[in-house]
Write an enzyme that holds these catalytic residues in place. Structure first.
Site, PDB file in Angstrom:
ATOM      1  N   ASP A 175      10.089  19.411  -4.985  1.00 23.78           N
ATOM      2  CA  ASP A 175       9.128  19.592  -6.069  1.00 23.78           C
ATOM      3  C   ASP A 175       9.703  20.692  -6.980  1.00 23.78           C
ATOM      4  OD1 ASP A 175       6.647  19.826  -7.553  1.00 23.78           O
ATOM      5  OD2 ASP A 175       6.263  21.638  -6.369  1.00 23.78           O
ATOM      6  N   ASP A 206       7.634  22.663  -9.949  1.00 25.78           N
ATOM      7  CA  ASP A 206       6.698  23.744 -10.312  1.00 25.78           C
ATOM      8  C   ASP A 206       6.072  24.380  -9.078  1.00 25.78           C
ATOM      9  OD1 ASP A 206       6.867  23.525 -13.209  1.00 25.78           O
ATOM     10  OD2 ASP A 206       6.043  21.527 -12.884  1.00 25.78           O
TER      11      ASP A 206
HETATM   12  C1  XBP Z   1       3.158  20.373 -11.623  1.00 25.74           C
HETATM   13  C2  XBP Z   1       2.144  20.115 -12.598  1.00 25.74           C
HETATM   14  C3  XBP Z   1       2.519  19.905 -13.979  1.00 25.74           C
HETATM   15  C4  XBP Z   1       2.825  21.141 -14.782  1.00 25.74           C
HETATM   16  C5  XBP Z   1       2.850  20.804 -16.245  1.00 25.74           C
HETATM   17  O1  XBP Z   1       2.729  19.865 -10.354  1.00 25.74           O
HETATM   18  O2  XBP Z   1       0.979  20.014 -12.268  1.00 25.74           O
HETATM   19  O3  XBP Z   1       1.436  19.301 -14.590  1.00 25.74           O
HETATM   20  O4  XBP Z   1       1.817  22.112 -14.568  1.00 25.74           O
HETATM   21  O5  XBP Z   1       3.751  19.806 -16.517  1.00 25.74           O
HETATM   22  P1  XBP Z   1       3.760  19.585  -9.175  1.00 25.74           P
HETATM   23  P2  XBP Z   1       3.650  18.867 -17.809  1.00 25.74           P
HETATM   24  O6  XBP Z   1       4.472  20.874  -8.904  1.00 25.74           O
HETATM   25  O7  XBP Z   1       2.881  19.198  -8.000  1.00 25.74           O
HETATM   26  O8  XBP Z   1       4.674  18.471  -9.579  1.00 25.74           O
HETATM   27  O9  XBP Z   1       2.852  19.589 -18.837  1.00 25.74           O
HETATM   28  O10 XBP Z   1       5.068  18.618 -18.235  1.00 25.74           O
HETATM   29  O11 XBP Z   1       2.952  17.609 -17.363  1.00 25.74           O
HETATM   30 MG    MG Z   2       4.392  22.156  -7.244  1.00 24.57          MG
END
Ligand code: XBP
Ligand code: MG
Length: 253
Positions: free
Chosen positions: A10, A12
């Site tokens: 993953d 973020d």
């Molecule tokens: C990451 C997210 C994304 C980011 C924003 O979740 O929830 O929505 O916050 O990204 P994970 P975008 O780590 O579970 O993948 O604005 O590019 O959608």
């Molecule tokens: Mg995440």
């Protein structure tokens, strides 16, 4: 018995703490630039994180938190434009090197590469954001280290649905039993477990109280040889940082 062949990360919250000081800031910049009085505080953003995907998160905000804002058939287009602007602000922010990788991430990825482990990404964020983080926080050209980048709208149903992990596994042409997943959130682990992947969690401030049942190991961070992790759940095999050796043990368990 299957052998460990690929690591699926993953982005973020797992590779870097991008949400509070990255995505959130960029959303607010996009709102301000569009002349909107929307403002997502650190606390509100924690609640909004229950929905993954930036466009989906804005729709959720209008639906549940800013219900007085008039919506009509043009709202999805407005959200799309705000999201494009947010992506621009976010990638600009990352290009300054403002958001570093979390402890142990660089070391583990490099150890994996040295041992010919295959690497992939599975994230709900936009592909441009993945590239910006890897190129500026990991190493220029490091996007190419990842054989598969499963990101954003490539599947219609974002995490917690398992679709993005299943898509990555299909591209890798591997079974879930040949891989390990790395996540930081409840939505993330729901997605990876839904694809039958053994999952290692590194928590962060926004996810520390999440339910991580089903995880193989829950840590505060990946750790470094001179800066140990704290184990919150699972067997760390008497080690103090996430190494390939530990991953093989977790995979074989
Ligand atoms: C990451 C997210 C994304 C980011 C924003 O979740 O929830 O929505 O916050 O990204 P994970 P975008 O780590 O579970 O993948 O604005 O590019 O959608
Ligand atoms: Mg995440």
């Amino acid at each position: 018995m299957s052998s460990l062949q690929a690591l699926i990360f993953d982005v973020d919250g797992t590779l870097a703490d991008t949400e509070r000081d990255g995505h959130r800031v960029a959303f607010n910049q996009a709102f301000e630039q569009a002349g909107l009085d929307w403002y997502w505080s650190v606390e509100l953003y924690g609640q909004l994180l229950s929905v993954t995907g930036g466009k989906e998160r804005m729709a959720y905000y209008l639906d549940k938190f800013n219900t007085g804002f008039p919506t009509d058939s043009s709202t999805p287009q407005m959200i799309k434009e705000l999201h494009a602007s947010k992506t621009m602000h976010y990638t600009e922010l990352l290009s300054t090197g403002a958001i570093p990788l979390r402890p142990g991430v660089n070391r583990l990825i490099n150890e994996a590469r040295e041992n010919d482990m295959r690497l992939a990404i599975s994230t709900t964020t936009t592909p441009a954001n993945v590239t910006a983080l890897l190129e500026h926080a990991l190493e220029k050209g490091s996007t190419d280290w990842f054989e598969v980048i499963a990101a954003g709208d490539i599947v219609p149903a974002k995490k917690p649905a398992a679709d993005i992990y299943n898509w990555a596994l299909k591209q890798l042409n591997l079974d879930a039993s040949d891989c390990l997943a790395f996540e930081d959130s409840r939505n993330g682990i729901k997605s990876s477990l839904g694809a039958d992947l053994k999952t290692i969690i590194t928590i962060n401030d926004y996810t520390k109280d999440d339910d991580f049942s089903g995880a193989s190991l829950v840590l505060d961070q990946m750790g470094e040889p001179d800066s140990p992790f704290t184990t919150l759940a699972g067997d760390n095999y008497a080690t103090s940082y996430l190494s390939l050796d530990l991953l093989y043990k977790i995979h074989a368990a």
